[in-house]
Enzyme design. Structure first.
Site, PDB file in Angstrom:
ATOM      1  N   GLU A 142       0.871  -1.246   0.015  1.00 25.68           N
ATOM      2  CA  GLU A 142       0.100  -0.016  -0.146  1.00 25.68           C
ATOM      3  C   GLU A 142       0.730   1.323   0.135  1.00 25.68           C
ATOM      4  O   GLU A 142       0.453   2.398  -0.754  1.00 25.68           O
ATOM      5  CB  GLU A 142      -1.010  -0.058   1.269  1.00 25.68           C
ATOM      6  CG  GLU A 142      -2.121  -1.345   1.078  1.00 25.68           C
ATOM      7  CD  GLU A 142      -3.089  -0.999   0.262  1.00 25.68           C
ATOM      8  OE1 GLU A 142      -3.426   0.288  -0.286  1.00 25.68           O
ATOM      9  OE2 GLU A 142      -3.820  -1.821  -0.083  1.00 25.68           O
TER      10      GLU A 142
ATOM     11  N   ASN B 175       1.220   3.915  -3.217  1.00 25.96           N
ATOM     12  CA  ASN B 175       0.703   5.312  -2.928  1.00 25.96           C
ATOM     13  C   ASN B 175       2.086   6.008  -3.504  1.00 25.96           C
ATOM     14  O   ASN B 175       1.747   7.381  -4.106  1.00 25.96           O
ATOM     15  CB  ASN B 175       0.460   5.440  -1.382  1.00 25.96           C
ATOM     16  CG  ASN B 175      -0.876   5.166  -1.085  1.00 25.96           C
ATOM     17  OD1 ASN B 175      -1.589   4.746  -1.891  1.00 25.96           O
ATOM     18  ND2 ASN B 175      -1.132   5.297   0.230  1.00 25.96           N
TER      19      ASN B 175
ATOM     20  N   ARG C  64      -9.524   4.194  -7.200  1.00 25.53           N
ATOM     21  CA  ARG C  64      -8.922   3.818  -6.067  1.00 25.53           C
ATOM     22  C   ARG C  64     -10.131   3.862  -4.929  1.00 25.53           C
ATOM     23  O   ARG C  64     -10.979   4.490  -5.247  1.00 25.53           O
ATOM     24  CB  ARG C  64      -7.718   4.865  -5.567  1.00 25.53           C
ATOM     25  CG  ARG C  64      -6.761   5.144  -6.715  1.00 25.53           C
ATOM     26  CD  ARG C  64      -6.017   3.866  -7.150  1.00 25.53           C
ATOM     27  NE  ARG C  64      -5.464   3.133  -6.044  1.00 25.53           N
ATOM     28  CZ  ARG C  64      -4.560   2.169  -6.614  1.00 25.53           C
ATOM     29  NH1 ARG C  64      -4.085   1.932  -7.757  1.00 25.53           N
ATOM     30  NH2 ARG C  64      -3.889   1.347  -5.718  1.00 25.53           N
TER      31      ARG C  64
HETATM   32  N1  LIG Z   1       3.201   9.040  -1.016  1.00 28.84           N
HETATM   33  C1  LIG Z   1       1.939   9.939  -1.197  1.00 28.84           C
HETATM   34  N2  LIG Z   1       2.308  11.191  -1.738  1.00 28.84           N
HETATM   35  C2  LIG Z   1       1.086  12.002  -2.065  1.00 28.84           C
HETATM   36  N3  LIG Z   1      -0.002  11.861  -1.715  1.00 28.84           N
HETATM   37  C3  LIG Z   1      -0.253  10.593  -1.124  1.00 28.84           C
HETATM   38  C4  LIG Z   1       0.439   9.705  -0.959  1.00 28.84           C
HETATM   39  N4  LIG Z   1       0.189   8.532  -0.063  1.00 28.84           N
HETATM   40  C5  LIG Z   1      -1.252   8.872   0.051  1.00 28.84           C
HETATM   41  N5  LIG Z   1      -1.624  10.245  -0.782  1.00 28.84           N
HETATM   42  C6  LIG Z   1      -2.812  10.822  -0.780  1.00 28.84           C
HETATM   43  O1  LIG Z   1      -3.703  10.038   0.232  1.00 28.84           O
HETATM   44  C7  LIG Z   1      -4.711   9.822  -0.294  1.00 28.84           C
HETATM   45  C8  LIG Z   1      -5.378   8.387   0.613  1.00 28.84           C
HETATM   46  O2  LIG Z   1      -4.325   7.567   0.211  1.00 28.84           O
HETATM   47  P1  LIG Z   1      -4.796   5.713   0.556  1.00 28.84           P
HETATM   48  O3  LIG Z   1      -4.076   5.009   0.167  1.00 28.84           O
HETATM   49  O4  LIG Z   1      -5.386   5.850   1.728  1.00 28.84           O
HETATM   50  O5  LIG Z   1      -6.113   5.796  -0.749  1.00 28.84           O
HETATM   51  P2  LIG Z   1      -6.107   5.838  -2.189  1.00 28.84           P
HETATM   52  O6  LIG Z   1      -4.635   5.364  -2.530  1.00 28.84           O
HETATM   53  O7  LIG Z   1      -6.286   6.941  -2.943  1.00 28.84           O
HETATM   54  O8  LIG Z   1      -6.680   4.346  -2.784  1.00 28.84           O
HETATM   55  P3  LIG Z   1      -6.406   2.805  -2.291  1.00 28.84           P
HETATM   56  O9  LIG Z   1      -5.222   2.757  -1.579  1.00 28.84           O
HETATM   57  O10 LIG Z   1      -7.514   2.264  -1.774  1.00 28.84           O
HETATM   58  O11 LIG Z   1      -6.126   2.326  -3.869  1.00 28.84           O
HETATM   59  C9  LIG Z   1      -4.472   9.506  -1.874  1.00 28.84           C
HETATM   60  O12 LIG Z   1      -5.781   9.450  -2.743  1.00 28.84           O
HETATM   61  C10 LIG Z   1      -3.434  10.592  -1.786  1.00 28.84           C
HETATM   62  O13 LIG Z   1      -4.206  11.733  -2.199  1.00 28.84           O
HETATM   63 MG   LIG Z   2      -3.269   3.918  -1.733  1.00 26.53          MG
END
Ligand SMILES: Nc1ncnc2c1ncn2[C@@H]1O[C@H](COP(=O)(O)OP(=O)(O)OP(=O)(O)O)[C@@H](O)[C@H]1O
Ligand SMILES: [Mg+2]
Length: 138
Positions: A45, A49, A104
């Site tokens: 995860e 991300n 996502r």
């Molecule tokens: N490393 C990162 N750099 C920039 N933004 C990030 C990063 N990690 C997370 N985010 C932001 O945080 C939000 C939430 O992350 P999260 O992993 O909970 O959900 P997601 O990646 O959108 O969906 P999923 O992980 O369920 O596929 C993301 O949509 C993004 O906007």
């Molecule tokens: Mg994610």
């Protein structure tokens, strides 16, 4: 503490590479399947991300992964120098995603938090993001 540091490019194939490296590094701990699955999920995860959000799909970003452990605890730090997160509190809300276009689910942070004993997100727009994860073994 035993310690390792790994730097790899933000290419999607490196997600499996990162997971496999961490599992190999932690092999001496003889972790349960359940604990290993939780750690692999946290790495997957976090790394995905960094790739899709931090570097917005660009494949030339560096992702750094640091893992250390002793018999009591595993500590994982993941760093990217991507776009960063403006509102960390909002980003950590279950079901929040900034990328509905990518379908996502917005559950990554929630899942990581569930599997970790300590979970910190430190991020600065334009600078990057650091995830700090601790998993207690005792
Ligand atoms: N490393 C990162 N750099 C920039 N933004 C990030 C990063 N990690 C997370 N985010 C932001 O945080 C939000 C939430 O992350 P999260 O992993 O909970 O959900 P997601 O990646 O959108 O969906 P999923 O992980 O369920 O596929 C993301 O949509 C993004 O906007
Ligand atoms: Mg994610």
């Amino acid at each position: 503490m035993n310690e390792m540091k790994l730097i790899f490019k933000s290419r999607l194939e490196n997600e499996a590479f990162a997971r496999t490296c961490v599992v190999a590094f932690l092999a001496p701990l003889h972790l349960s399947m359940e604990t290993l699955m939780e750690i692999k999920t946290i790495i997957a995860e976090g790394v995905v991300n960094a790739m899709i959000h931090g570097y917005e799909g660009k494949e030339d970003g560096d992702i750094a992964l640091e893992v250390c452990y002793d018999e009591e605890i595993i500590i994982i730090d993941l760093f990217d120098q991507g776009c960063g997160i403006a509102n960390i509190e909002q980003a950590m809300q279950p079901l929040y995603t900034s990328r509905q276009d990518l379908e996502r689910s917005g559950m990554g942070f929630t899942i990581m938090q569930t599997f970790a004993d300590v979970f910190h997100v430190d991020s600065k727009p334009g600078v990057g993001t650091n995830l700090h994860i601790e998993k207690k073994l005792l």
